[in-house]
Scaffold this motif. Structure first.
Motif, PDB file in Angstrom:
ATOM      1  N   THR A  35       0.664 -25.232  -0.175  1.00 35.91           N
ATOM      2  CA  THR A  35       2.075 -25.541  -0.351  1.00 35.91           C
ATOM      3  C   THR A  35       2.262 -27.034  -0.534  1.00 35.91           C
ATOM      4  O   THR A  35       1.670 -27.832   0.194  1.00 35.91           O
ATOM      5  CB  THR A  35       2.889 -25.046   0.860  1.00 35.91           C
ATOM      6  OG1 THR A  35       2.724 -23.628   0.970  1.00 35.91           O
ATOM      7  CG2 THR A  35       4.360 -25.374   0.709  1.00 35.91           C
ATOM      8  N   GLU A  80       7.986 -19.217   7.257  1.00 37.21           N
ATOM      9  CA  GLU A  80       7.594 -20.614   7.459  1.00 37.21           C
ATOM     10  C   GLU A  80       8.469 -21.543   6.622  1.00 37.21           C
ATOM     11  O   GLU A  80       8.906 -22.601   7.087  1.00 37.21           O
ATOM     12  CB  GLU A  80       6.125 -20.784   7.073  1.00 37.21           C
ATOM     13  CG  GLU A  80       5.591 -22.183   7.223  1.00 37.21           C
ATOM     14  CD  GLU A  80       4.152 -22.268   6.731  1.00 37.21           C
ATOM     15  OE1 GLU A  80       3.882 -23.081   5.827  1.00 37.21           O
ATOM     16  OE2 GLU A  80       3.300 -21.502   7.236  1.00 37.21           O
ATOM     17  N   HIS A 114       4.221 -23.029  -4.020  1.00 36.06           N
ATOM     18  CA  HIS A 114       3.190 -22.283  -3.295  1.00 36.06           C
ATOM     19  C   HIS A 114       2.158 -21.858  -4.333  1.00 36.06           C
ATOM     20  O   HIS A 114       2.443 -21.016  -5.183  1.00 36.06           O
ATOM     21  CB  HIS A 114       3.761 -21.033  -2.625  1.00 36.06           C
ATOM     22  CG  HIS A 114       4.878 -21.295  -1.685  1.00 36.06           C
ATOM     23  ND1 HIS A 114       4.718 -21.950  -0.481  1.00 36.06           N
ATOM     24  CD2 HIS A 114       6.203 -20.982  -1.760  1.00 36.06           C
ATOM     25  CE1 HIS A 114       5.876 -22.017   0.139  1.00 36.06           C
ATOM     26  NE2 HIS A 114       6.796 -21.438  -0.617  1.00 36.06           N
ATOM     27  N   ILE A 132      -2.878 -19.910   0.577  1.00 34.59           N
ATOM     28  CA  ILE A 132      -1.713 -20.473  -0.104  1.00 34.59           C
ATOM     29  C   ILE A 132      -1.679 -21.972   0.172  1.00 34.59           C
ATOM     30  O   ILE A 132      -1.671 -22.390   1.331  1.00 34.59           O
ATOM     31  CB  ILE A 132      -0.399 -19.855   0.406  1.00 34.59           C
ATOM     32  CG1 ILE A 132      -0.408 -18.342   0.298  1.00 34.59           C
ATOM     33  CG2 ILE A 132       0.798 -20.440  -0.369  1.00 34.59           C
ATOM     34  CD1 ILE A 132       0.786 -17.672   0.955  1.00 34.59           C
ATOM     35  N   GLU A 147       1.321 -11.608   4.661  1.00 29.34           N
ATOM     36  CA  GLU A 147       1.072 -13.019   4.353  1.00 29.34           C
ATOM     37  C   GLU A 147       2.229 -13.621   3.549  1.00 29.34           C
ATOM     38  O   GLU A 147       2.616 -14.767   3.773  1.00 29.34           O
ATOM     39  CB  GLU A 147      -0.253 -13.160   3.609  1.00 29.34           C
ATOM     40  CG  GLU A 147      -1.427 -12.840   4.511  1.00 29.34           C
ATOM     41  CD  GLU A 147      -2.704 -12.526   3.759  1.00 29.34           C
ATOM     42  OE1 GLU A 147      -3.739 -13.093   4.136  1.00 29.34           O
ATOM     43  OE2 GLU A 147      -2.660 -11.710   2.813  1.00 29.34           O
ATOM     44  N   TRP A 190       6.276 -19.723  -6.818  1.00 35.07           N
ATOM     45  CA  TRP A 190       5.078 -19.011  -6.363  1.00 35.07           C
ATOM     46  C   TRP A 190       4.158 -18.983  -7.581  1.00 35.07           C
ATOM     47  O   TRP A 190       4.458 -18.310  -8.566  1.00 35.07           O
ATOM     48  CB  TRP A 190       5.416 -17.585  -5.924  1.00 35.07           C
ATOM     49  CG  TRP A 190       6.235 -17.498  -4.684  1.00 35.07           C
ATOM     50  CD1 TRP A 190       7.597 -17.501  -4.592  1.00 35.07           C
ATOM     51  CD2 TRP A 190       5.744 -17.385  -3.350  1.00 35.07           C
ATOM     52  NE1 TRP A 190       7.975 -17.395  -3.279  1.00 35.07           N
ATOM     53  CE2 TRP A 190       6.855 -17.315  -2.494  1.00 35.07           C
ATOM     54  CE3 TRP A 190       4.469 -17.322  -2.798  1.00 35.07           C
ATOM     55  CZ2 TRP A 190       6.734 -17.193  -1.108  1.00 35.07           C
ATOM     56  CZ3 TRP A 190       4.347 -17.196  -1.426  1.00 35.07           C
ATOM     57  CH2 TRP A 190       5.463 -17.137  -0.592  1.00 35.07           C
ATOM     58  N   GLU A 236      -7.465 -22.292   2.410  1.00 33.16           N
ATOM     59  CA  GLU A 236      -6.215 -21.587   2.657  1.00 33.16           C
ATOM     60  C   GLU A 236      -5.916 -20.640   1.504  1.00 33.16           C
ATOM     61  O   GLU A 236      -6.231 -20.934   0.352  1.00 33.16           O
ATOM     62  CB  GLU A 236      -5.062 -22.584   2.788  1.00 33.16           C
ATOM     63  CG  GLU A 236      -5.063 -23.350   4.086  1.00 33.16           C
ATOM     64  CD  GLU A 236      -3.776 -24.127   4.259  1.00 33.16           C
ATOM     65  OE1 GLU A 236      -2.703 -23.516   4.198  1.00 33.16           O
ATOM     66  OE2 GLU A 236      -3.878 -25.344   4.453  1.00 33.16           O
ATOM     67  N   LYS A 253       4.776 -16.609   4.971  1.00 32.75           N
ATOM     68  CA  LYS A 253       5.033 -17.845   4.225  1.00 32.75           C
ATOM     69  C   LYS A 253       6.529 -18.028   3.984  1.00 32.75           C
ATOM     70  O   LYS A 253       7.045 -19.144   4.042  1.00 32.75           O
ATOM     71  CB  LYS A 253       4.259 -17.835   2.904  1.00 32.75           C
ATOM     72  CG  LYS A 253       4.343 -19.139   2.131  1.00 32.75           C
ATOM     73  CD  LYS A 253       3.956 -20.371   2.930  1.00 32.75           C
ATOM     74  CE  LYS A 253       2.497 -20.607   3.019  1.00 32.75           C
ATOM     75  NZ  LYS A 253       2.163 -21.931   3.613  1.00 32.75           N
TER      76      LYS A 253
END
Length: 124
Positions: free
Chosen positions: A6, A34, A17, A4, A27, A46, A2, A31
């Motif tokens: 999480t 989501e 993330h 990212i 992208e 992040w 993946e 995220k």
């Protein structure tokens, strides 16, 4: 793999993330969407420790990303960008500038390391 990974730390009310590969604007937006469809935590990181911010990610993309993220409400929320690389740190500061202009109901801080982000979360 993946792009990212999480992780939610419910005890700290924190979502992390970890960026594993280069990301484009869509992208990031996906995220963010989501995140707001799932468990919303007060704190969010992040983490760019494992990959450099893509040089293709323009200032226009940064402006669009901040505008997009500002649509979502997270009062008292704090988001940290961890960017240990000096160039990435400088590029990430551009997001802080756009955030100041947009004034969403959450705060953003660019940090050089994970611990700096955690310290900021616990400072207020």
């Amino acid at each position: 793999m993946e792009k990212i990974e999480t992780h939610i730390d419910e005890e700290r009310d924190l979502t992390v993330h970890t960026i594993k590969q280069q990301l484009g604007l869509k992208e990031f937006q996906d995220k963010i969407s989501e995140f707001f469809r799932g468990k919303i935590t007060r704190f969010r990181i992040w983490d760019f420790s494992e990959v450099s911010i893509d040089s293709q990610f323009s200032s226009d993309d940064a402006s669009k990303l901040v505008n997009f993220a500002s649509q979502f409400s997270r009062p008292d929320g704090k988001t940290a960008l961890v960017a240990p690389n000096p160039l990435d740190y400088g590029c990430s500061r551009m997001l802080e500038t756009y955030m100041e202009l947009e004034q969403p109901d959450f705060k953003l801080l660019v940090c050089r390391n994970y611990q700096e982000a955690l310290d900021w979360f616990n400072s207020e």
